[in-house]
Design an enzyme around this catalytic site. Sequence first.
Site, PDB file in Angstrom:
ATOM      1  N   SER A 139       0.826  -1.211   0.000  1.00 26.04           N
ATOM      2  CA  SER A 139       0.000   0.000   0.000  1.00 26.04           C
ATOM      3  C   SER A 139       0.855   1.253   0.000  1.00 26.04           C
ATOM      4  CB  SER A 139      -0.906   0.008   1.243  1.00 26.04           C
ATOM      5  OG  SER A 139      -1.560   1.245   1.397  1.00 26.04           O
ATOM      6  N   TYR A 152      -0.762   0.074  10.412  1.00 26.05           N
ATOM      7  CA  TYR A 152      -0.951  -0.526   9.092  1.00 26.05           C
ATOM      8  C   TYR A 152       0.109  -0.010   8.118  1.00 26.05           C
ATOM      9  CZ  TYR A 152      -3.182  -1.270   4.510  1.00 26.05           C
ATOM     10  OH  TYR A 152      -3.439  -1.608   3.207  1.00 26.05           O
TER      11      TYR A 152
END
Length: 263
Positions: A139, A152
């Site tokens: 990501s 995250y």
Amino acid sequence: MEVNLSGSVVLVTGGVRGVGAGISRVFLDAGATVVACARRPADEPVASSGREIDFLPCDVRDPESVRGLIDAIVEKYGRLDTVVNNAGGAPFALAADASANFHSKIVQLNLLAPLLVSQVANEVMQKQESGGSIVMISSVSGHRASPGTAAYGAAKAGVDSLVSSLAVEWAPKVRVNSVICGMVETESSHLHYGDEDGVAAVSSTVPLGRMAAPEDIGHTAAFLASPLAAYISGGALVVHGGGEKPAFLEASTADVPAVAGGR
């Protein structure tokens, strides 16, 4: 040039919903046998091109569950050619407010689980004449500030570092690459971006004018898994529609076009 994965066996973790379902459909279209795992099956079977995935339950954080999954795939199909480590995610939680246990679970799911799945899959792939390919779904959160999902973002940064190391350790039999995803529109987009107007407003911030579709991520993963990418390992393909427009362009009062750059 077309991606043809006929005869190959592919595992997509978290491959029954959202981005994972799109990845599974693309690999089905490419002719692969697709095994998708998750803790629970989808409400409707994931299918494309007249074929369905083979669903197997698995908690990718649990070593015994992962070992059982890989063993079941090899027992049934005789091989494992590609793993797409897609399972992951995180709810919004400010770093100062979240518990140590919350942070630990996010890192476990998004960093340690992909390492675990890759490690067990590598044992199989190293014994195969044709080796194998591992694709991590990463990501942009690992490469820019990630407020509200700090753990995250840190985990995804770790995934991309992991790719570089594993590509060296496991060569030449196994190639390891990552897809660095930007925003993707799925059935859960409203949880992150709000109603239809919110999704449209967020999409308008992307230079290409839309978020990615799950299949956009799937096509990139399928390319990296295919013979077309036979000399790509330790790489990272950024799939973000051009990225994010620099904030200073909106704040500037200079009489220049909105798309102009700066130094």
